[in-house]
Design an enzyme around this catalytic site. Sequence first.
Site, short mmCIF file in Angstrom:
data_model
loop_
_atom_site.label_atom_id
_atom_site.label_comp_id
_atom_site.label_asym_id
_atom_site.label_seq_id
_atom_site.Cartn_x
_atom_site.Cartn_y
_atom_site.Cartn_z
N LYS A 202 54.85 75.78 37.19
CA LYS A 202 53.60 76.51 36.98
C LYS A 202 52.70 75.68 36.07
O LYS A 202 53.09 75.32 34.95
CB LYS A 202 53.88 77.87 36.36
CG LYS A 202 52.61 78.65 36.05
CD LYS A 202 52.91 80.07 35.61
CE LYS A 202 51.62 80.79 35.24
NZ LYS A 202 51.89 82.16 34.80
N LYS A 256 52.86 76.80 41.53
CA LYS A 256 51.66 77.59 41.25
C LYS A 256 50.69 76.80 40.39
O LYS A 256 51.15 76.22 39.40
CB LYS A 256 52.10 78.87 40.52
CG LYS A 256 50.98 79.77 40.11
CD LYS A 256 51.51 80.97 39.39
CE LYS A 256 50.34 81.75 38.85
NZ LYS A 256 50.76 82.77 37.93
C1 PBG Z 1 50.87 85.19 33.55
C2 PBG Z 1 50.47 85.06 34.98
C3 PBG Z 1 49.30 84.45 35.40
C4 PBG Z 1 49.26 84.56 36.78
C5 PBG Z 1 50.41 85.22 37.19
N1 PBG Z 1 51.17 85.51 36.05
C6 PBG Z 1 48.19 83.87 34.62
C7 PBG Z 1 48.45 82.97 33.51
O1 PBG Z 1 49.45 82.25 33.48
O2 PBG Z 1 47.60 82.95 32.62
C8 PBG Z 1 48.12 84.04 37.62
C9 PBG Z 1 47.99 84.55 38.98
C10 PBG Z 1 46.66 84.31 39.58
O3 PBG Z 1 45.77 83.62 39.03
O4 PBG Z 1 46.46 84.84 40.68
N2 PBG Z 1 52.14 85.55 33.31
#
Ligand code: PBG
Length: 332
Positions: A202, A256
């Site tokens: 991520k 991601k």
């Molecule tokens: C945070 C989380 C995020 C997303 C999913 N879980 C955002 C972040 O890491 O700040 C993002 C998903 C998206 O942008 O659609 N636990």
Amino acid sequence: MQPVFAPHPLSRFRRTRRTGALRDLTQEVRLSTSDLIWPVFVRDGTGLREPIASMPGVDRLSVDLVVEAAQMAQGLGIPAICLFPYTDPARKTADCAEAWNPDNLANRAIRAIKARVPDIAVMTDVALDPYNAHGHDGLVVDGEILNDETVEALVKMALVQAEAGADILGPSDMMDGRIGAMRAALEAAGHRHVAILSYAAKYASAFYGPFRDAVGATGALKGDKKTYQMNPANSDEALRLVARDLAEGADMVMVKPGMPYLDICRRVKDAFGAPTFAYQVSGEYAMIKGAALNGWIDGEKAMLESLIAFKRAGCDGILTYFAPEVARSLRA
Ligand code: PBG
């Protein structure tokens, strides 16, 4: 593999593109409704549907409407739904205790869906950002995002979600060691069948902007997430993270965001052959929707093209806010 073909005119690649039938026959990958996980935002209340300005077509839903959404998704053939709670700011604290409250919004939604739509798989988010006054995915002390203390909190959170009936836990926090800790705790508590889809690679991405609006974390977040989410310049590190999470007991892994990281999806699938997912995140959705609503691109075609790209890159499935739209489009 070295491509082999005769020189022109013995070989003409246009022969297999000439008709729809020939194009279908020679198509290498396919997108199907069974590839989709649908992320939905949950809020308090009853009968409430609240639009999210930066994600046109996506709403925050109260639990009763989330159950209806799950019913609709199941009717469309979507195999899984993933829940993200919009937590009342009054419940956000430095210790994030609401995260492991068995009756928090996310856990109430899991129970409600499992009671009424038992066959759809329910995936959760395991991270502290919806519960943290700082908007970070971990516990924050003196500006530092603590790792091991956060893992202990995440384990408590995972256990209550499993207890509530979640089928798939989705740790999205990027702390080190959380997969092993969660797996051990789940086994010890008898939740042997609860699967873990690790957000293994991520990235610290600007494409999460609309999501942070959707869960009410935008104003709360102090600074950025670069000390725990990955540097977008790195690719070998993604392979090491996936290897580590699989070794700790992850059943499935995720890359991601999605579209800017298709090279990572391909490398991960080739290296491990594990069930591999990509998250087409909120910013990707917003770009396609925004351009389509302005009449600058054909929204349906761009949506389908963006998703077939994940299959071509080796993904087994995709988390996408387009899921119901895709299902309807594929059915038509
Ligand atoms: C945070 C989380 C995020 C997303 C999913 N879980 C955002 C972040 O890491 O700040 C993002 C998903 C998206 O942008 O659609 N636990």
